[in-house]
Design a protein around this motif. Structure first.
Motif, PDB file in Angstrom:
ATOM      1  N   LEU A  66       0.829  -1.210   0.000  1.00 13.53           N
ATOM      2  CA  LEU A  66       0.000   0.000   0.000  1.00 13.53           C
ATOM      3  C   LEU A  66       0.864   1.262   0.000  1.00 13.53           C
ATOM      4  CD1 LEU A  66      -2.790  -1.110   2.512  1.00 13.53           C
ATOM      5  CD2 LEU A  66      -3.009  -0.768   0.036  1.00 13.53           C
ATOM      6  N   ALA A  67       1.958   1.241   0.767  1.00 16.30           N
ATOM      7  CA  ALA A  67       2.826   2.418   0.810  1.00 16.30           C
ATOM      8  C   ALA A  67       3.449   2.693  -0.563  1.00 16.30           C
ATOM      9  CB  ALA A  67       3.913   2.226   1.863  1.00 16.30           C
ATOM     10  N   ASP A  68       3.942   1.646  -1.206  1.00 10.08           N
ATOM     11  CA  ASP A  68       4.561   1.858  -2.518  1.00 10.08           C
ATOM     12  C   ASP A  68       3.518   2.165  -3.586  1.00 10.08           C
ATOM     13  OD1 ASP A  68       7.092   1.586  -1.575  1.00 10.08           O
ATOM     14  OD2 ASP A  68       7.235  -0.558  -1.994  1.00 10.08           O
ATOM     15  N   TRP A  69       2.309   1.595  -3.452  1.00 11.94           N
ATOM     16  CA  TRP A  69       1.234   1.978  -4.382  1.00 11.94           C
ATOM     17  C   TRP A  69       0.960   3.470  -4.258  1.00 11.94           C
ATOM     18  CZ3 TRP A  69      -3.398   4.049  -2.609  1.00 11.94           C
ATOM     19  CH2 TRP A  69      -4.338   4.350  -3.609  1.00 11.94           C
ATOM     20  N   PHE A  70       0.908   3.955  -3.035  1.00 13.85           N
ATOM     21  CA  PHE A  70       0.658   5.375  -2.821  1.00 13.85           C
ATOM     22  C   PHE A  70       1.786   6.209  -3.440  1.00 13.85           C
ATOM     23  CE2 PHE A  70       1.011   9.349  -0.563  1.00 13.85           C
ATOM     24  CZ  PHE A  70      -0.291   9.784  -0.460  1.00 13.85           C
ATOM     25  N   ALA A  71       3.035   5.787  -3.221  1.00 11.97           N
ATOM     26  CA  ALA A  71       4.179   6.553  -3.726  1.00 11.97           C
ATOM     27  C   ALA A  71       4.195   6.591  -5.246  1.00 11.97           C
ATOM     28  CB  ALA A  71       5.476   5.944  -3.193  1.00 11.97           C
ATOM     29  N   VAL A  72       3.940   5.441  -5.885  1.00 14.32           N
ATOM     30  CA  VAL A  72       3.952   5.393  -7.352  1.00 14.32           C
ATOM     31  C   VAL A  72       2.785   6.175  -7.926  1.00 14.32           C
ATOM     32  CG1 VAL A  72       3.723   3.861  -9.334  1.00 14.32           C
ATOM     33  CG2 VAL A  72       5.231   3.231  -7.440  1.00 14.32           C
ATOM     34  N   THR A  73       1.613   5.987  -7.336  1.00 20.12           N
ATOM     35  CA  THR A  73       0.431   6.687  -7.837  1.00 20.12           C
ATOM     36  C   THR A  73       0.566   8.194  -7.680  1.00 20.12           C
ATOM     37  OG1 THR A  73      -0.928   4.772  -7.288  1.00 20.12           O
ATOM     38  CG2 THR A  73      -2.071   6.849  -7.665  1.00 20.12           C
ATOM     39  N   ALA A  74       1.174   8.637  -6.581  1.00 18.61           N
ATOM     40  CA  ALA A  74       1.309  10.066  -6.310  1.00 18.61           C
ATOM     41  C   ALA A  74       2.160  10.777  -7.346  1.00 18.61           C
ATOM     42  CB  ALA A  74       1.912  10.276  -4.919  1.00 18.61           C
ATOM     43  N   LEU A  75       2.987  10.032  -8.065  1.00 21.21           N
ATOM     44  CA  LEU A  75       3.762  10.663  -9.119  1.00 21.21           C
ATOM     45  C   LEU A  75       2.864  11.166 -10.249  1.00 21.21           C
ATOM     46  CD1 LEU A  75       6.785   8.214  -9.470  1.00 21.21           C
ATOM     47  CD2 LEU A  75       6.857  10.550  -8.610  1.00 21.21           C
ATOM     48  N   ALA A  88       0.198  13.895  -7.279  1.00 17.91           N
ATOM     49  CA  ALA A  88       0.057  14.327  -8.683  1.00 17.91           C
ATOM     50  C   ALA A  88       1.236  15.228  -9.055  1.00 17.91           C
ATOM     51  CB  ALA A  88      -1.268  15.038  -8.906  1.00 17.91           C
ATOM     52  N   ILE A  89       2.445  14.745  -8.754  1.00 19.63           N
ATOM     53  CA  ILE A  89       3.645  15.578  -8.887  1.00 19.63           C
ATOM     54  C   ILE A  89       3.908  15.963 -10.336  1.00 19.63           C
ATOM     55  CG2 ILE A  89       6.150  15.554  -8.586  1.00 19.63           C
ATOM     56  CD1 ILE A  89       5.719  13.816  -6.125  1.00 19.63           C
ATOM     57  N   ILE A  90       3.801  15.015 -11.251  1.00 23.41           N
ATOM     58  CA  ILE A  90       4.142  15.302 -12.655  1.00 23.41           C
ATOM     59  C   ILE A  90       3.190  16.311 -13.274  1.00 23.41           C
ATOM     60  CG2 ILE A  90       4.252  14.268 -14.955  1.00 23.41           C
ATOM     61  CD1 ILE A  90       5.529  11.827 -13.689  1.00 23.41           C
ATOM     62  N   PRO A  91       1.850  16.136 -13.202  1.00 27.61           N
ATOM     63  CA  PRO A  91       0.976  17.138 -13.832  1.00 27.61           C
ATOM     64  C   PRO A  91       1.026  18.509 -13.159  1.00 27.61           C
ATOM     65  CG  PRO A  91      -0.320  15.507 -12.640  1.00 27.61           C
ATOM     66  CD  PRO A  91       1.076  15.002 -12.674  1.00 27.61           C
ATOM     67  N   THR A  92       1.228  18.554 -11.841  1.00 21.94           N
ATOM     68  CA  THR A  92       1.217  19.851 -11.161  1.00 21.94           C
ATOM     69  C   THR A  92       2.561  20.563 -11.234  1.00 21.94           C
ATOM     70  OG1 THR A  92       1.748  18.753  -9.064  1.00 21.94           O
ATOM     71  CG2 THR A  92      -0.587  19.137  -9.559  1.00 21.94           C
ATOM     72  N   ARG A  93       3.639  19.829 -11.422  1.00 23.96           N
ATOM     73  CA  ARG A  93       4.965  20.453 -11.476  1.00 23.96           C
ATOM     74  C   ARG A  93       5.631  20.206 -12.819  1.00 23.96           C
ATOM     75  NH1 ARG A  93       8.330  18.856  -6.291  1.00 23.96           N
ATOM     76  NH2 ARG A  93       9.642  20.511  -7.195  1.00 23.96           N
ATOM     77  N   LYS A  94       4.814  20.059 -13.855  1.00 26.32           N
ATOM     78  CA  LYS A  94       5.337  19.754 -15.196  1.00 26.32           C
ATOM     79  C   LYS A  94       6.333  20.811 -15.676  1.00 26.32           C
ATOM     80  CE  LYS A  94       2.528  20.788 -18.464  1.00 26.32           C
ATOM     81  NZ  LYS A  94       3.258  21.917 -19.112  1.00 26.32           N
ATOM     82  N   ASP A  95       5.966  22.084 -15.529  1.00 21.78           N
ATOM     83  CA  ASP A  95       6.837  23.147 -16.035  1.00 21.78           C
ATOM     84  C   ASP A  95       8.163  23.181 -15.286  1.00 21.78           C
ATOM     85  OD1 ASP A  95       4.784  23.727 -17.710  1.00 21.78           O
ATOM     86  OD2 ASP A  95       4.090  25.508 -16.632  1.00 21.78           O
ATOM     87  N   GLU A  96       8.115  22.981 -13.972  1.00 21.70           N
ATOM     88  CA  GLU A  96       9.352  22.973 -13.189  1.00 21.70           C
ATOM     89  C   GLU A  96      10.231  21.786 -13.577  1.00 21.70           C
ATOM     90  OE1 GLU A  96      10.800  22.781  -8.504  1.00 21.70           O
ATOM     91  OE2 GLU A  96       8.670  23.004  -9.012  1.00 21.70           O
TER      92      GLU A  96
END
Length: 423
Positions: A66-75, A88-96
């Protein structure tokens, strides 16, 4: 978040998508398997105390999964759609991410010393020579070059080309004065005697014409004589004039010091002097030049010359066996052979390529890096997320699988140690 339909993906992306789904199913299956083991161990551990170890391992495995599912999904997105911070790191920080990627490429790859070291260790000229000396490769380069040249020629507007030619002619031929440079050139020609060959050629041409056209002199003088002059005398006058002309030209050809040659030298010397120092002579030359270039007939001839040259080039470039294509192919083969057989030439070519690449990198490294940044900024966040997930998502599912296994082992070890120490 809506996803791109499978049928709209490329064949390679469809294959990546299926591989990603398979690994997600495997990781989910491992989590379900741990959950089943946990239920069995939890339910039966009172009757079979050894199953407590199974329960602990399964419990740790579920936590790890569950922890790794959360970490992978959060990307890629927000887990379960919840607005949890730093997800949602990639869509929200795409420009950076794009800016950081551009800076990384600029700093680590577009460095002059890195490029120079890499090119210095690569025998570029030798490989190019070995490739070019093969006739089929030289033919391919010649064909591609001919196709590019044809495209450029067809893209050029005849009117635009004529305007450019006229502009260049006016700037470099019509507007600059001809008098002084032409007079100086003529003066040097006279000083070196280089014009004597032209005088000899003119005398030979006139002699040949006189020899082939004696009838032109019939009546040339006699028709202007009074009517009372006998016809025999009139013909004699014409014959005399013709013979004198032949004799004069013959003497001019035979005698390098003939007075007529001196008169020509004097005339040319005066003309050279006047072109350099006489404003009247220079003005007359400039007027004649302007009249010549502004003549509609001259412009029409220039347009026709360009059209004929363009069509001729297109025919030569289009025909595989043309002289132009053959010479180009032979020249490329010769270049390849020279690159193979001349170490000094190979060294110079390698140095040229290296210096050119380093110059381009040093001058345009920021522009190249900004291309990455600007391209990523233009990408749609959803599309970017999908592309990155398709590229690396399958490998990230192994993190979930490894987390399940490591979590199970960690749970088992912790429970074993605790049981051993605390009972």
């Amino acid at each position: 978040m809506a996803r791109t339909p499978v049928e709209l993906l490329s064949a390679a992306d469809q294959e990546r998508l299926f591989a990603l789904r398979r690994m997600k199913a495997v990781a989910l299956g491992a989590l379900i398997f741990m959950a089943v083991l946990f239920v069995v161990g939890f339910a039966l551990q009172d009757r079979l105390p050894a199953l407590a170890y199974l329960r602990a391992a399964a419990e740790g495995g579920m936590v790890g999964a569950l922890a790794d599912w959360f970490a992978v999904t959060a990307l890629f997105r927000r887990p379960l759609g919840l607005p949890i911070p730093h997800t949602a790191i990639i869509p929200t920080r795409k420009d950076e991410i794009g800016r950081n990627l551009g800076e990384f490429v600029e700093t680590n790859f577009l460095e002059a010393e890195v490029v120079r070291r890499k090119l210095a260790s690569t025998p570029i000229a030798a490989r190019l020579g070995a490739w070019l000396r093969a006739p089929e490769h030289a033919e391919r380069v010649a064909s591609e070059g001919a196709a590019m040249a044809q495209g450029v020629l067809r893209a050029l507007s005849d009117d635009d080309v004529q305007d450019v030619i006229e502009s260049l002619a006016r700037e470099h031929l019509i507007e600059p004065g001809w008098g002084e440079p032409l007079g100086g050139w003529l003066e040097r020609v006279i000083d070196t005697g280089a014009h004597h060959g032209a005088v000899d050629l003119a005398a030979d041409t006139v002699a040949a014409w006189l020899d082939a056209n004696p009838e032109v002199f019939q009546g040339l003088v006699s028709r202007r004589l009074p009517s009372w002059v006998p016809s025999i005398a009139a013909r004699l006058v014409d014959h005399t004039v013709y013979n004198e002309a032949v004799a004069f030209v013959g003497a001019l050809r035979a005698d390098p010091r003939h007075p007529a040659r001196g008169a020509i030298d004097d005339y040319l010397a005066r003309l050279a002097f006047n072109l350099q120092h006489d404003p009247v002579t220079r003005d007359r030359l400039e007027q004649a030049k302007a009249t010549l270039f502004d003549s509609p007939r001259v412009r029409r001839l220039a347009a026709e010359a360009w059209g004929a040259a363009k069509q001729g080039l297109l025919r030569e470039l289009d025909e595989p066996g043309s002289a132009l294509r053959t010479r180009a192919r032979d020249a490329l083969v010769e270049i390849g052979e020279r690159l193979q057989n001349e170490p000094s030439l190979r060294s110079r070519v390698d140095d040229w390529v290296t210096d050119a690449a380093v110059f381009l990198v040093e001058r345009y490294r920021s522009d190249i890096a900004s291309l990455i940044t600007e391209t990523v900024e233009r990408w749609d966040p959803q599309e970017t997320t999908e592309k990155i997930e398709l590229m690396v998502g399958r490998d990230l599912q192994y993190i979930r699988l490894n987390g399940t296994v490591v979590g199970a082992l960690a749970g088992l070890v912790i429970f074993t140690i605790a049981h051993a120490l605390l009972g």
